[in-house]
Motif scaffolding. Structure first.
Motif, PDB file in Angstrom:
ATOM      1  N   TYR A  87     -43.376  36.223 -28.307  1.00 46.55           N
ATOM      2  CA  TYR A  87     -42.439  36.711 -29.312  1.00 46.55           C
ATOM      3  C   TYR A  87     -41.349  37.538 -28.652  1.00 46.55           C
ATOM      4  N   LEU A  88     -40.112  37.364 -29.139  1.00 48.43           N
ATOM      5  CA  LEU A  88     -39.013  38.216 -28.686  1.00 48.43           C
ATOM      6  C   LEU A  88     -38.985  39.439 -29.586  1.00 48.43           C
ATOM      7  N   ARG A  89     -38.998  40.644 -28.975  1.00 44.17           N
ATOM      8  CA  ARG A  89     -39.086  41.856 -29.796  1.00 44.17           C
ATOM      9  C   ARG A  89     -38.035  42.871 -29.381  1.00 44.17           C
ATOM     10  N   ARG A  90     -37.684  43.751 -30.287  1.00 43.86           N
ATOM     11  CA  ARG A  90     -36.793  44.846 -29.965  1.00 43.86           C
ATOM     12  C   ARG A  90     -37.363  46.113 -30.582  1.00 43.86           C
ATOM     13  N   VAL A  91     -37.244  47.249 -29.835  1.00 43.12           N
ATOM     14  CA  VAL A  91     -37.743  48.510 -30.377  1.00 43.12           C
ATOM     15  C   VAL A  91     -36.758  49.028 -31.414  1.00 43.12           C
ATOM     16  N   GLU A  92     -37.262  49.288 -32.612  1.00 43.36           N
ATOM     17  CA  GLU A  92     -36.442  49.842 -33.695  1.00 43.36           C
ATOM     18  C   GLU A  92     -37.252  50.880 -34.431  1.00 43.36           C
ATOM     19  N   ARG A  93     -36.504  51.744 -35.173  1.00 38.95           N
ATOM     20  CA  ARG A  93     -37.211  52.679 -36.046  1.00 38.95           C
ATOM     21  C   ARG A  93     -37.449  52.006 -37.387  1.00 38.95           C
ATOM     22  N   VAL A  94     -38.712  51.891 -37.770  1.00 37.87           N
ATOM     23  CA  VAL A  94     -39.048  51.323 -39.073  1.00 37.87           C
ATOM     24  C   VAL A  94     -39.755  52.415 -39.854  1.00 37.87           C
ATOM     25  N   ASN A  95     -39.157  52.844 -40.978  1.00 38.41           N
ATOM     26  CA  ASN A  95     -39.694  53.961 -41.763  1.00 38.41           C
ATOM     27  C   ASN A  95     -39.944  55.184 -40.877  1.00 38.41           C
ATOM     28  N   GLY A  96     -39.021  55.413 -39.964  1.00 39.57           N
ATOM     29  CA  GLY A  96     -39.132  56.592 -39.101  1.00 39.57           C
ATOM     30  C   GLY A  96     -40.069  56.426 -37.918  1.00 39.57           C
ATOM     31  N   VAL A  97     -40.746  55.286 -37.810  1.00 39.95           N
ATOM     32  CA  VAL A  97     -41.703  55.089 -36.724  1.00 39.95           C
ATOM     33  C   VAL A  97     -41.165  54.053 -35.738  1.00 39.95           C
ATOM     34  N   LEU A  98     -41.188  54.381 -34.441  1.00 37.63           N
ATOM     35  CA  LEU A  98     -40.729  53.429 -33.428  1.00 37.63           C
ATOM     36  C   LEU A  98     -41.690  52.242 -33.371  1.00 37.63           C
ATOM     37  N   SER A  99     -41.142  51.038 -33.457  1.00 35.52           N
ATOM     38  CA  SER A  99     -41.996  49.846 -33.480  1.00 35.52           C
ATOM     39  C   SER A  99     -41.372  48.738 -32.649  1.00 35.52           C
ATOM     40  N   ASN A 100     -42.238  47.878 -32.101  1.00 37.36           N
ATOM     41  CA  ASN A 100     -41.778  46.655 -31.443  1.00 37.36           C
ATOM     42  C   ASN A 100     -41.595  45.593 -32.525  1.00 37.36           C
ATOM     43  N   VAL A 101     -40.377  45.459 -33.055  1.00 38.07           N
ATOM     44  CA  VAL A 101     -40.147  44.527 -34.158  1.00 38.07           C
ATOM     45  C   VAL A 101     -39.992  43.114 -33.598  1.00 38.07           C
ATOM     46  N   GLU A 102     -40.803  42.179 -34.110  1.00 39.08           N
ATOM     47  CA  GLU A 102     -40.715  40.797 -33.640  1.00 39.08           C
ATOM     48  C   GLU A 102     -39.505  40.124 -34.273  1.00 39.08           C
ATOM     49  N   LEU A 103     -38.547  39.694 -33.436  1.00 42.81           N
ATOM     50  CA  LEU A 103     -37.330  39.068 -33.945  1.00 42.81           C
ATOM     51  C   LEU A 103     -37.538  37.573 -34.163  1.00 42.81           C
ATOM     52  N   GLU A 104     -38.225  36.933 -33.227  1.00 44.23           N
ATOM     53  CA  GLU A 104     -38.482  35.505 -33.389  1.00 44.23           C
ATOM     54  C   GLU A 104     -39.680  35.103 -32.541  1.00 44.23           C
ATOM     55  N   THR A 105     -40.298  33.991 -32.939  1.00 40.91           N
ATOM     56  CA  THR A 105     -41.333  33.397 -32.095  1.00 40.91           C
ATOM     57  C   THR A 105     -40.594  32.537 -31.087  1.00 40.91           C
ATOM     58  N   PHE A 106     -40.454  33.055 -29.848  1.00 40.74           N
ATOM     59  CA  PHE A 106     -39.582  32.406 -28.881  1.00 40.74           C
ATOM     60  C   PHE A 106     -40.170  31.094 -28.384  1.00 40.74           C
ATOM     61  N   ALA A 107     -41.478  31.082 -28.175  1.00 40.96           N
ATOM     62  CA  ALA A 107     -42.135  29.862 -27.695  1.00 40.96           C
ATOM     63  C   ALA A 107     -43.546  29.837 -28.244  1.00 40.96           C
ATOM     64  N   THR A 108     -44.036  28.662 -28.624  1.00 38.93           N
ATOM     65  CA  THR A 108     -45.389  28.580 -29.165  1.00 38.93           C
ATOM     66  C   THR A 108     -46.319  27.920 -28.159  1.00 38.93           C
ATOM     67  N   ALA A 109     -47.591  28.304 -28.260  1.00 39.08           N
ATOM     68  CA  ALA A 109     -48.662  27.741 -27.423  1.00 39.08           C
ATOM     69  C   ALA A 109     -48.233  27.631 -25.960  1.00 39.08           C
ATOM     70  N   VAL A 110     -47.878  28.769 -25.359  1.00 32.83           N
ATOM     71  CA  VAL A 110     -47.433  28.801 -23.970  1.00 32.83           C
ATOM     72  C   VAL A 110     -48.644  28.813 -23.048  1.00 32.83           C
ATOM     73  N   LYS A 111     -48.746  27.810 -22.182  1.00 34.67           N
ATOM     74  CA  LYS A 111     -49.754  27.840 -21.120  1.00 34.67           C
ATOM     75  C   LYS A 111     -49.185  28.641 -19.954  1.00 34.67           C
ATOM     76  N   ASP A 112     -50.060  29.092 -19.042  1.00 33.88           N
ATOM     77  CA  ASP A 112     -49.571  29.848 -17.898  1.00 33.88           C
ATOM     78  C   ASP A 112     -48.608  28.988 -17.076  1.00 33.88           C
ATOM     79  N   PRO A 113     -47.309  29.343 -17.059  1.00 34.06           N
ATOM     80  CA  PRO A 113     -46.327  28.487 -16.359  1.00 34.06           C
ATOM     81  C   PRO A 113     -46.574  28.408 -14.857  1.00 34.06           C
ATOM     82  N   TRP A 114     -47.143  29.456 -14.292  1.00 32.83           N
ATOM     83  CA  TRP A 114     -47.377  29.464 -12.844  1.00 32.83           C
ATOM     84  C   TRP A 114     -48.259  28.287 -12.425  1.00 32.83           C
ATOM     85  N   LYS A 115     -49.275  27.995 -13.258  1.00 28.30           N
ATOM     86  CA  LYS A 115     -50.193  26.901 -12.916  1.00 28.30           C
ATOM     87  C   LYS A 115     -49.482  25.561 -13.009  1.00 28.30           C
TER      88      LYS A 115
END
Lengths: 399, 333
Positions: A365-393
Motif C-alpha cells: 500500500y502507498l501511504r502518507r502520514v496525516e493527522r486524522v482526528n488529531g492523531v498522526l496516522s499512516n493513511v493508505e492512499l492506494e493499493t499499489f500492487a496486489t499479491a506481491v511475491k518477493d521480487p529478489w527471488k
C-alpha cells in the motif's frame, strides 16, 4: 443388554477424562529481543502473542493445549539466537520455532530448523536472502521482505516527478536490500540515485547524515532504519535540519513511520510517503477489529505496528496447522501445511505463503502520514500492487 | 611439579618446594565438568559456552590478575580470534585444530602490536587505551563488510570433523568435549606459567613496580610478553566460539563482552586461575536461569546479584571460601 450399555457408559466415563488428561501440549519456542537494541519491538511482538493466546486458545481442538516458551536473544546476537534455538529443539522439544526480529539471528536459526526438522516461522526479519530462491527446508516467513516494499516505492517515485534521490540506509542485510531494491525500481523508471550512504546499525544521532543530505539538495531522501525508536531519531534529524522546508521529501519503506512511534514523532512526520504492507490506520474490518481488541487490552495510547501484525498472523498460521492435525503434531506435515497457508482475514488484507519458497505474498500500500482526528496516522492512499511475491527471488532465481 | 599429596609436616624448605604441587582438589573442576556431561546432556550447548568463556577468563586472569594490567578491551583479542577462525574455515579449510592455531595467532599478533604501544602507560590511561584498541578493531570489523560481513556477521561456516572422526552435532556432544580438552591444556599451561619464575616476576610487577625496576627486572618486556600470551589464549577462546557456533558477529568484539568477562573474573576472584572457573559458572548459569524465568527483566536480577556480591563478598566467591577456611582453622585452634 442393559449391563452392556452400563459397562460401555462406565468405560466411556472413565476413558473420557483420561483422554483429556493425556491431552496434546503443543510447544512453541518464541525467540525475540526483550533486551538490547529494539527491545520495544520485542515487547510488542510478545504482546501480540499474549493477545492472540487470550482470544484464540478457546478455538483449539478439545484437549489440545499450546505452551509458549519465551526466549530473549538480546538483540542482533546470532550466536545467542542459535544456542537458544538449539536448546529449544533438543531440550524443550518444541513443535515450532517462531519470532525473531533480526536478520542475522534468523539466518543463524534457519539451519537449526532444517537439521532438527522443526518448522520455523519468521515473524519479522526481512532480508530476502534468509530464504533462498528455492526455499529453505522447514522455514516459513509471514512478515515481509524489504524488496517487496522498496522496489515498488522506486517505481512510484520515478513516476511521480522525483528526479534525484539520496539513499540513506542502515548498514546491514535489510538496509542493503532496501537500497538495492529502491535503486532498481527508481533507475529503471528513469530516476537518479545521487548518493548511497550506509549508516552504522547502532547509530543514535542521525543529524550528521541528514546534513549531508541537505547539502546534496535532492528531491527526496530514501531512508531505511530498523523500525523502533530509531525511526523517531530519523524524524527528529529530518525536522531539526529543516529538510522539509528545503523541499526535500522523506520516503522509504514503512519502518521509518512505524505506527507505534508516530505518537512520538510530531508534525515533522506529516507528508512522509511510504510503501508498506501494513498500517494501523487501515480501514479493513479485520484490522479495525484487531486494533479495537489491542487497545482494549493495552490502552488507547498503545498502537500495534507491523511486527505485531506479523506475529499475529504467524500465530494464526501455527494455530491453523495445529487444527489441521487435530493437535497430533508431525513436524513434516506442519512445515508442509505452513508453506501453503493463506488467509483473507489478516489485518493487512489477503496474504498467503508462496509454496515454492515459503516466503510471504501480500499487497503493498502507498501511504502518507496525516493527522486524522488529531492523531498522526499512516493513511493508505492506494493499493499499489496486489499479491506481491518477493521480487529478489524473481530477479535472482539461482541464489 | 605434580605431587598428589601435600603434607603439612616437614621443614619450611620442603613446604616451600611443595607449594606448587598439584593438590587433589585441583582436579575437582574436571571431575565436575565430566560429570556435567552425563548429568545434564540437554545443557551441552550452554556447557560449551561456559567452557570457552572460562578459557577467556583465564586469559584475562593472566593479564589482570597476575600482571595487574587493567583492561576493558580484552574482547578485541577474543573477536580477532573468532573472525580469524571463521574466515579460515570459510576460505581455507574447515579443519578445526589448525583453525584454533590461526585464531591464537591472530589474537597474539594483535596483542603483541597493541601491547607494544599501550603498555608504556598505566592506570586510567591504560584502561582508556585498551578500550580504544577494542573500539578500533570493532569499527574495522563493522566497516570491512566485504571481509567480515559487517553487522550481518560471518555465516555459512561449516566445520570438518575433528581428526576426520568427530562431527560437530546438533546436540553439542563433540563441541563440549572439544572445548573441555582445549580448556584442559590451556589450564595446564597457565598453571605452569604462573608458577614459573616468569609468573613470580609478574606478581612482583603487580605488587611493586618501582622495586622491580630497581632490581633491574625488564618490566615492560615482561608485561608485553604476558599480554601477548594472554591475547593468544583469548584468541583461542574466540576461535572455539566461532567453530562451535559456526557464526561470527560483531558482538564477539563488543564492549559488553569485555566488561562481562571482567565481572565474571572478579566474581570468582582474580589472580588465582580458579576464580575464572567459579565466576564464569556462577555468572553464566545465573544469567541463563534468570533469562529463561523472566525474559523481559532478567538483566535486573543479574544486576542485583552482582551488587550483592560486590557488597558482601569483595574477594569474589573464592575469597569468601578462603575467609571461611581461615575462620574454621581459627576455631579449631
Amino acid at each position: 443388554m442393559k449391563f452392556a450399555r452400563f459397562a460401555a457408559l462406565t468405560l466411556a466415563a472413565v476413558l473420557l477424562p483420561l483422554a483429556g488428561a493425556s491431552a496434546q501440549t503443543v510447544k512453541i519456542g518464541f525467540i525475540t529481543s526483550y533486551t538490547g537494541q529494539n527491545a520495544s519491538v520485542g515487547a510488542m511482538m510478545d504482546q501480540a502473542v499474549k493477545l492472540w493466546m487470550k482470544e484464540h486458545t478457546k478455538h483449539l481442538p478439545a484437549g489440545v493445549k499450546v505452551e509458549i516458551i519465551n526466549r530473549d536473544d538480546t538483540g542482533p546476537n546470532p550466536e545467542v539466537a542459535k544456542r537458544l534455538a538449539t536448546e529449544l529443539v533438543t531440550r524443550d522439544k518444541v513443535d515450532f520455532l517462531a519470532g525473531v526480529i533480526w536478520t542475522p539471528n534468523a539466518a543463524a536459526i534457519a539451519p537449526i530448523a532444517a537439521e532438527a526438522k522443526v518448522p520455523f516461522v519468521i515473524m519479522n526479519a526481512g532480508t530476502s536472502g534468509i530464504i533462498p530462491s528455492g526455499g529453505a527446508p522447514y522455514v516459513t516467513r509471514v512478515s515481509f521482505t524489504l524488496w517487496q516494499s522498496s522496489l515498488p516505492l522506486g517505481q512510484w517515485a520515478a513516476k511521480n516527478n522525483l528526479k534525484k534521490v539520496y539513499s540513506l540506509v542502515s548498514d546491514f542485510g535489510p538496509g542493503i536490500d532496501a537500497e538495492t531494491a529502491f535503486k532498481k525500481g527508481f533507475t529503471d523508471g528513469g530516476g537518479t540515485v545521487v548518493e548511497s550512504v550506509r549508516m552504522p546499525l547502532a547509530t543514535q544521532d542521525f543529524a550528521p547524515f541528514f546534513q549531508k543530505v541537505k547539502d546534496a539538495k535532492p528531491d527526496a531522501a530514501f531512508v531505511f532504519i530498523p523500525a523502533g525508536v530509531q525511526a523517531t531519531g530519523v524524524m527528529k534529524a529530518y525536522q531539526d535540519l529543516g529538510l522539509a522546508q528545503a523541499g526535500i521529501k522523506l520516503i522509504g519503506p514503512g519502518d521509518i513511520t512505524t505506527d507505534e512511534e508516530l505518537i512520538n514523532m510530531g508534525d515533522a512526520s506529516v507528508g512522509a510517503t511510504t510503501m508498506f504492507h501494513y498500517s494501523a490506520a487501515a480501514k479493513r474490518p479485520a484490522n479495525e477489529a484487531f486494533i479495537k481488541s489491542w487497545k482494549a487490552e493495552y490502552g488507547s495510547n498503545s498502537t500495534p505496528a507491523f511486527p505485531a501484525v506479523a506475529t499475529w498472523d504467524g500465530m494464526a498460521a501455527i494455530f491453523d496447522a495445529i487444527k489441521a492435525q487435530n493437535g497430533k503434531m508431525d513436524n513434516a506435515k506442519s512445515a508442509a501445511f505452513l508453506k501453503t497457508w493463506k488467509t483473507d482475514n489478516s489485518p493487512r488484507g489477503p496474504i498467503s505463503v508462496d509454496p515454492e519458497t515459503g516466503d510471504i505474498v501480500q499487497n503493498e500500500y502507498l501511504r502518507r502520514v496525516e493527522r486524522v482526528n488529531g492523531v498522526l496516522s499512516n493513511v493508505e492512499l492506494e493499493t499499489f500492487a496486489t499479491a506481491v511475491k518477493d521480487p529478489w527471488k524473481i530477479l535472482n532465481p539461482k541464489k | 611439579m605434580f605431587r598428589w599429596f601435600n603434607s603439612d609436616k616437614g621443614s619450611a624448605v620442603e613446604r616451600f618446594v611443595q607449594r606448587d604441587a598439584l593438590k587433589p582438589i585441583e582436579l575437582l573442576p574436571w571431575i565436575l565438568a565430566i560429570a556435567a556431561y552425563y548429568v545434564f546432556p540437554s545443557y551441552l550447548p550452554l556447557g560449551s559456552q561456559i567452557l570457552l568463556t572460562i578459557l577467556f577468563a583465564i586469559s584475562l586472569d593472566l593479564a589482570l590478575g597476575y600482571a595487574g594490567i587493567i583492561t576493558l578491551g580484552h574482547a578485541a583479542f577474543f573477536g580477532a580470534g573468532a573472525y580469524a577462525a571463521g574466515l579460515y574455515a570459510l576460505h581455507v579449510t574447515g579443519e578445526p585444530l589448525s583453525g584454533l592455531v590461526v585464531a591464537g595467532l591472530a589474537g597474539g599478533i594483535l596483542g603483541f602490536l597493541s601491547g607494544l604501544v599501550i603498555l608504556r602507560t598505566s592506570g586510567l590511561t591504560l584502561i582508556m587505551l585498551t578500550l580504544a584498541v577494542l573500539l578500533l578493531v570493532q569499527e574495522f570489523a563493522n566497516r570491512a563488510r566485504p571481509i567480515t560481513g559487517g553487522a550481518d556477521g560471518l555465516s555459512g561456516i561449516s566445520m570438518k570433523p575433528i581428526f576426520g572422526q568427530f562431527r560437530f552435532d546438533l546436540f553439542g556432544h563433540t563441541a563440549y568435549w572439544y572445548c573441555l580438552i582445549v580448556l584442559f591444556f590451556v589450564w595446564l599451561f597457565a598453571l605452569l606459567l604462573v608458577r614459573s619464575p616468569f609468573g613470580r616476576a609478574l606478581t612482583g610487577v603487580r605488587e611493586n613496580v618501582t622495586r622491580m625496576h630497581a632490581i633491574g627486572a625488564p618490566v615492560r618486556r615482561r608485561l608485553v610478553t604476558v599480554y601477548t600470551i594472554s591475547a593468544v589464549l583469548a584468541g583461542i577462546a574466540g576461535g572455539l566460539l566461532a567453530q562451535t557456533s559456526q557464526f561470527v558477529g560483531l558482538a564477539t568484539l563488543g564492549f559488553e563482552r569485555s566488561g562481562e568477562i571482567v565481572i565474571m573474573l572478579v566474581l570468582g576472584g582474580i589472580g588465582r586461575i580458579y576464580g575464572a572457573f567459579v565466576g564464569v559458572v556462577i555468572f553464566m548459569i545465573a544469567q541463563d536461569t534468570f533469562a529463561k524465568a523472566d525474559p523481559a527483566f532478567w538483566s535486573f536480577w543479574v544486576g542485583l546479584m552482582l551488587v550483592l556480591i560486590v557488597l558482601f563478598a569483595r574477594g569474589g566467591a573464592l575469597g569468601v571460601v578462603d575467609q571461611a577456611l581461615r575462620w574454621v582453622r581459627k576455631v579449631r585452634r
